[in-house]
Scaffold this motif. Structure first.
Motif, PDB file in Angstrom:
ATOM      1  N   THR A   1       0.802  -1.238   0.000  1.00 16.28           N
ATOM      2  CA  THR A   1       0.000   0.000   0.000  1.00 16.28           C
ATOM      3  C   THR A   1       0.828   1.278   0.000  1.00 16.28           C
ATOM      4  N   ASN A   2       2.130   1.191   0.243  1.00 18.32           N
ATOM      5  CA  ASN A   2       2.961   2.392   0.359  1.00 18.32           C
ATOM      6  C   ASN A   2       4.224   2.288  -0.489  1.00 18.32           C
ATOM      7  N   ILE A   3       4.805   3.445  -0.783  1.00 16.69           N
ATOM      8  CA  ILE A   3       6.032   3.484  -1.573  1.00 16.69           C
ATOM      9  C   ILE A   3       6.858   4.683  -1.132  1.00 16.69           C
ATOM     10  N   ALA A   4       8.187   4.565  -1.197  1.00 16.01           N
ATOM     11  CA  ALA A   4       9.078   5.654  -0.789  1.00 16.01           C
ATOM     12  C   ALA A   4      10.119   5.909  -1.866  1.00 16.01           C
ATOM     13  N   PHE A   5      10.402   7.181  -2.104  1.00 12.98           N
ATOM     14  CA  PHE A   5      11.421   7.595  -3.063  1.00 12.98           C
ATOM     15  C   PHE A   5      12.389   8.551  -2.379  1.00 12.98           C
ATOM     16  N   LYS A   6      13.638   8.550  -2.849  1.00 13.60           N
ATOM     17  CA  LYS A   6      14.548   9.631  -2.483  1.00 13.60           C
ATOM     18  C   LYS A   6      14.996  10.316  -3.767  1.00 13.60           C
ATOM     19  N   ASP A   7      15.229  11.604  -3.651  1.00 12.63           N
ATOM     20  CA  ASP A   7      15.584  12.386  -4.833  1.00 12.63           C
ATOM     21  C   ASP A   7      16.572  13.468  -4.431  1.00 12.63           C
ATOM     22  N   PHE A   8      17.466  13.795  -5.363  1.00  9.43           N
ATOM     23  CA  PHE A   8      18.525  14.772  -5.137  1.00  9.43           C
ATOM     24  C   PHE A   8      18.007  16.211  -5.141  1.00  9.43           C
ATOM     25  N   ALA A   9      16.715  16.397  -5.433  1.00 12.67           N
ATOM     26  CA  ALA A   9      16.148  17.741  -5.591  1.00 12.67           C
ATOM     27  C   ALA A   9      16.439  18.614  -4.377  1.00 12.67           C
ATOM     28  N   HIS A  10      16.916  19.838  -4.621  1.00 17.07           N
ATOM     29  CA  HIS A  10      17.137  20.771  -3.520  1.00 17.07           C
ATOM     30  C   HIS A  10      16.828  22.222  -3.898  1.00 17.07           C
ATOM     31  N   SER A  11      16.977  22.596  -5.162  1.00 13.42           N
ATOM     32  CA  SER A  11      16.641  23.960  -5.565  1.00 13.42           C
ATOM     33  C   SER A  11      15.124  24.072  -5.746  1.00 13.42           C
ATOM     34  N   PRO A  12      14.560  25.270  -5.648  1.00 11.48           N
ATOM     35  CA  PRO A  12      13.103  25.422  -5.725  1.00 11.48           C
ATOM     36  C   PRO A  12      12.458  24.789  -6.951  1.00 11.48           C
TER      37      PRO A  12
END
Length: 450
Positions: free
Chosen positions: A316-327
């Motif tokens: 039922t759930n999922i997790a992601f990580k992402d390098f995003a940091h700028s607006p």
């Protein structure tokens, strides 16, 4: 050829050291701190320094080159010794150019998307057994190193970073490559510690466009107004090719790309990644891969490390990580995840970690960046602000910048981790955005939190 690395432990530096070792060069190096995975990878090939620190005695007049990393300071003892001996000192991008002067240089630039685009191109070329030299900013599945250099390959594919070349060379890295084929994906103000105004930052991309060799090609994202203006004004390239986001649809959490042969399922998602795909397709075509072959290969592309990387999943759930940091990256990534999983609760967490994101003036640019999230969390460490010698920022400044009344703000790493562990995720998506690790969060443990 004997080459010495000052600050060999860096992500880019150790990969270049490995690439030159594999090419048959004799490599030495020093650093005052080396972390994983650099440590293990250098050790595997006998390149790990015996002890940490700087040792001028490692340098002598028989060295052919010294490569200086950004981590070193201008008064580094080894750098001073190299200067005293009159040795040839290169920045990382300078040396890459020296290694590729006789090749066709393909350089991918832009404030965002450049790692993903470079990764897509490499995936397609590898799929079709096309050998190229390369340098990319993230570890890719199927590739042992982020840098690969040979004598024989005709092409070299370079991720073109706009950050400074070295402590003694203040030019942006991508100004040094002199591309034959170049791409600009998008422009959004970043690196405010180096480019204090938006205008100064944008100027670097104009210089990059004009650094293209005579007769070269510029591929650009015409949906970005600033990129379009720069591309149309550029005088160096002989040919210019604009690209736009291709047609696509989302069905049951799966993205379908519209191709001449019909709808094709792909693993990457989000409007920004579909735009990246369009740019990658143009570059691949200029490198001799036809459209049908590109589509065949891109269907199996899973993404670059830390770019919407799946780190946990249950029924039922999922997790992601992402390098995003700028607006702009945060906004694009958050919207992409919400659009991909519209029926799920999106918990979006952002760590303010870079010089830019911890700058009191720059923070104002985050207005609306997390609006697509059902629950939004911001983490920052006051200690990190102090270490970077920046003006202190408050929770009130953060709340005011994001203009979201229900924004949750943490300044303590343990408190943030406790928040995640206490969540009752149910039909949810957890998105962790950062160029850091939230003060020590073990991403391998996230699966247990879902």
């Amino acid at each position: 050829m004997r080459v010495h690395f000052i600050a060999i432990g860096g992500s880019a530096m150790h990969n270049l050291a490995l690439a030159l070792h594999h090419k048959g060069y004799q490599i030495s190096g020093s650093d005052d701190a080396i972390f994983e995975p650099s440590r293990s990878r250098l050790d595997e090939f006998g390149l790990l320094p015996e002890e940490l620190g700087w040792f001028p005695e490692k340098l002598d007049e028989n060295l052919d080159a010294v490569i200086l990393g950004m981590h070193a300071k201008p008064d580094n003892p080894e750098l001073l010794k190299a200067q005293e001996l009159g040795l040839k000192i290169y920045s990382y991008p300078e040396f890459l150019y020296e290694q590729s002067k006789e090749k066709t240089r393909v350089v991918i630039g832009g404030s965002h998307g450049k790692t993903t685009i470079t990764s897509m191109i490499l995936h397609v070329l590898q799929y079709h057994d096309r050998e190229v030299d390369f340098m990319v900013g993230a570890q890719l599945p199927g590739f042992k190193t982020m840098v690969h250099l040979t004598q024989e390959n005709d092409f070299i594919l370079l991720e073109g970073d706009e950050y400074l070349s070295s402590p003694i060379d203040r030019r942006p890295k991508f100004h040094l490559y002199q591309p034959n084929i170049a791409l600009i994906s998008g422009i959004a103000w970043d690196h405010v510690n180096v480019f204090p105004t938006y205008e100064k930052y944008v100027e670097q991309f104009s210089i990059f466009a004009d650094s293209i060799t005579h007769g070269g090609i510029l591929v650009y994202n015409e949906e970005d107004a600033e990129v379009k203006r720069i591309a149309e004004a550029a005088t160096a390239p002989t040919r210019k090719h604009a690209y736009t986001t291709p047609e696509y649809s989302i069905e049951n959490g799966e993205t379908l790309l519209e191709t001449p042969e019909g709808s094709m399922p792909i693993s990457v998602f989000g409007k920004h990644n579909l735009s990246n795909l369009a740019g990658a397709k143009w570059i691949c075509q200029h490198m001799g891969v036809d459209e049908d072959d590109f589509y065949e290969a891109i269907a199996s592309f899973k993404g670059a490390a830390k770019r919407l990387e799946k780190i946990g999943e249950t029924a039922t759930n999922i997790a992601f990580k992402d390098f995003a940091h700028s607006p702009s990256k945060v906004k694009a990534t958050t919207e992409a995840v919400k659009n991909q999983f519209p029926g799920r609760k999106l918990v979006a967490c952002l760590e303010l970690h870079t010089y830019s994101s911890l700058n009191a003036e720059f923070i104002k640019g985050y207005k609306g960046a997390l609006d697509a999230a059902d629950e939004a969390v911001v983490f920052f460490s006051p200690d990190a602000v102090a270490i970077k010698k920046l003006e202190a920022i408050s929770k009130e400044q953060i709340a005011e910048a994001f203009e979201r009344d229900d924004l949750i703000i943490y300044t303590n790493a343990e408190a943030f981790k406790s928040y995640l562990e206490s969540q009752k995720f149910d039909n949810s998506v957890l998105l962790l955005m950062s160029s850091g690790n939230y003060g020590g969060l073990n991403f391998d443990e996230v699966q247990n939190m879902l």
